[in-house]
Enzyme design. Sequence first.
Site, PDB file in Angstrom:
ATOM      1  N   TYR A 111      -1.736   6.873   8.659  1.00 13.05           N
ATOM      2  CA  TYR A 111      -1.848   8.004   9.587  1.00 13.05           C
ATOM      3  C   TYR A 111      -0.492   8.673   9.837  1.00 13.05           C
ATOM      4  CZ  TYR A 111      -6.639   7.212  11.356  1.00 13.05           C
ATOM      5  OH  TYR A 111      -7.995   7.106  11.501  1.00 13.05           O
ATOM      6  N   GLU A 112      -0.545   9.992  10.044  1.00  9.00           N
ATOM      7  CA  GLU A 112       0.630  10.790  10.407  1.00  9.00           C
ATOM      8  C   GLU A 112       1.781  10.636   9.427  1.00  9.00           C
ATOM      9  OE1 GLU A 112       0.217  12.939  12.642  1.00  9.00           O
ATOM     10  OE2 GLU A 112      -1.652  12.134  13.431  1.00  9.00           O
ATOM     11  N   GLY A 113       1.449  10.431   8.162  1.00 11.05           N
ATOM     12  CA  GLY A 113       2.464  10.246   7.136  1.00 11.05           C
ATOM     13  C   GLY A 113       2.660   8.769   6.854  1.00 11.05           C
TER      14      GLY A 113
END
Length: 598
Positions: A440-442
């Site tokens: 998630y989120e990179g």
Amino acid sequence: MPAYRAPKRDIDFVLKELLNSEEHFAGLENAGDMNVELMDAILDSGAKFAEEVVAPLNQVGDEEGCQFDDGKVTTPTGYKEAFHQYAANGWQGLSVPESDGGLGLPGSVGLTLTEMIGSASWAWSMYSGLAGAPISCLVNGGTEEQKQRFLPKLLTGEWAGAMCLTEAHCGSDVGMLRTKAVKNSDGSYTLTGTKIFISGGEQDITDNIVHAILARVEGAPEGNKGISLFIAPKFNVNDDGSLGEFNHITAGNIEKKMGLKGNATCVMNYDGAQAFLLGEENRGLDVMFKLMNTARIGTAVQGLAGAEAAFQGALTYANERLQMRSLTGTKNPDGPADPIIVHPDVRRMLMTQKAFTEGSRALCYWLAQLVDVTKFGSDEAKVKEAEDILGLLTPVAKGFCTETGVEVTNLGMQVFGGHGYIQEHGMEQIVRDTRISTVYEGTTGIQALDLIGRKVMGSGGELLRVFTKKIHKFCAGHVDSENMVPFTEVLSGLNKQWGEITMHVGGKAMEDAEEVGSASVDFLMFSGYVTFAYLWAQMADVAQQKIAEGNDDGFYKAKLATAEFYFKRLLPRAQAHAIGAQAGADTVMQLNADEFAF
């Protein structure tokens, strides 16, 4: 299934004794009437909600999952009722400015709620958490008319939200997105395209879902420079606030996932949906990045939340499970065997869980306070320092807290032995639910590149120096403290080594740019171990002071013992990462793509 109990004692320790929330709140301006008493009241009610309302939904959500039928999603039993109870408590607008209809309180308080509710059930918590995405986008980039149209019912929980970035062909490289926006004569836009991995993109919990969507206006430049940000509701909103016509936003499917089955992860189709521009055309990422930095800290909390849940389950089981006798003599003479917590290797696993979990809590809560300072601080020097440390440590927290969080959840399953692999005990669910946090989120690799490339090398080492000077000052301030020397000597050496590794990689990168990417993840992990060491040294200092004052609370003994365990058993791992970071790009780049398999 492990019964979740909010770790209020450790939360209190971090907020009040380590981070001194009373002094922190006193230094903020225009942050509501925040004080420690109000914080306690919010956290007490949040803990009760997490334990009594959300935790019972965790296994239900995993077993039932979300059901998809002809574009409609049905969420697990109890999800809808819990969401509306959460919203009724006013928590959806806890950190939203009062001028926009929220309570205007510091975000650090909300982050603590996120941990407790997320530990109880991360899948459920995502519905309320993702409602914060369009709220943040509106607050940071919306016009007054847009705020008045959408914010009130988002803040009351009558409506929820979704963040819509990813497309099948581009993943984290949003500059390749194809979702198209065409401007209409009335100033609105018409959106066409498909997004994937949209958590909460469709659900049966709220009457409307407000989507924050990245798209490219027709004729805009390619790449990141041509990305705009839009708001598009599932149902259009009339001038009086009532729901209008369906807005041609449909779920094409929901993903069959490894974990978080209670949260609907949707393929979303925008087939001529009416949308409204937030901010300026081609400047969508300017607004988005204000949200993304907070989201990365929130994902670090996902690692913490999974770790806490796994640690609680493992600790309870280790005290109850009888198996074999202690090597130093019977500890449970009335039973057929001793509880497994007497065995050193079980202790090793539990201590590892405890050290990483409590270290993650200290880091996430500290970063949340720094976010408060950037928003409400009046001292320009302190605001600048907070911004610099956040710039450096946000990718560290996101990468390190999730990687160690996954380790902790796996250790929790291991403590249970074969029973940990069985669904009814709930430990394998925690592993599955937490695993996505490293993506998630990179991904961890993307966070690592951001850290070493943009934050460290990109600032000429300045952001790193801001933090290493802080560590140096802490160590220098304890040179006369005999009890702290075992911590500060090691920490001081690692602090110096951090700069040396940076210089080494930077020098080699001048000849070969691949050196940065090759070193990045090892560099991030080394950074995480050193950052935790800084925090654990501070926690040891607080515990030693309490013990020296005659405080016989066993909590402080446990805190000090955990700090010693971290320094002696976990921190040495940093040296392996130091070697890896300096091993050179040729160790990973020498094979051609067609030479990996033959």
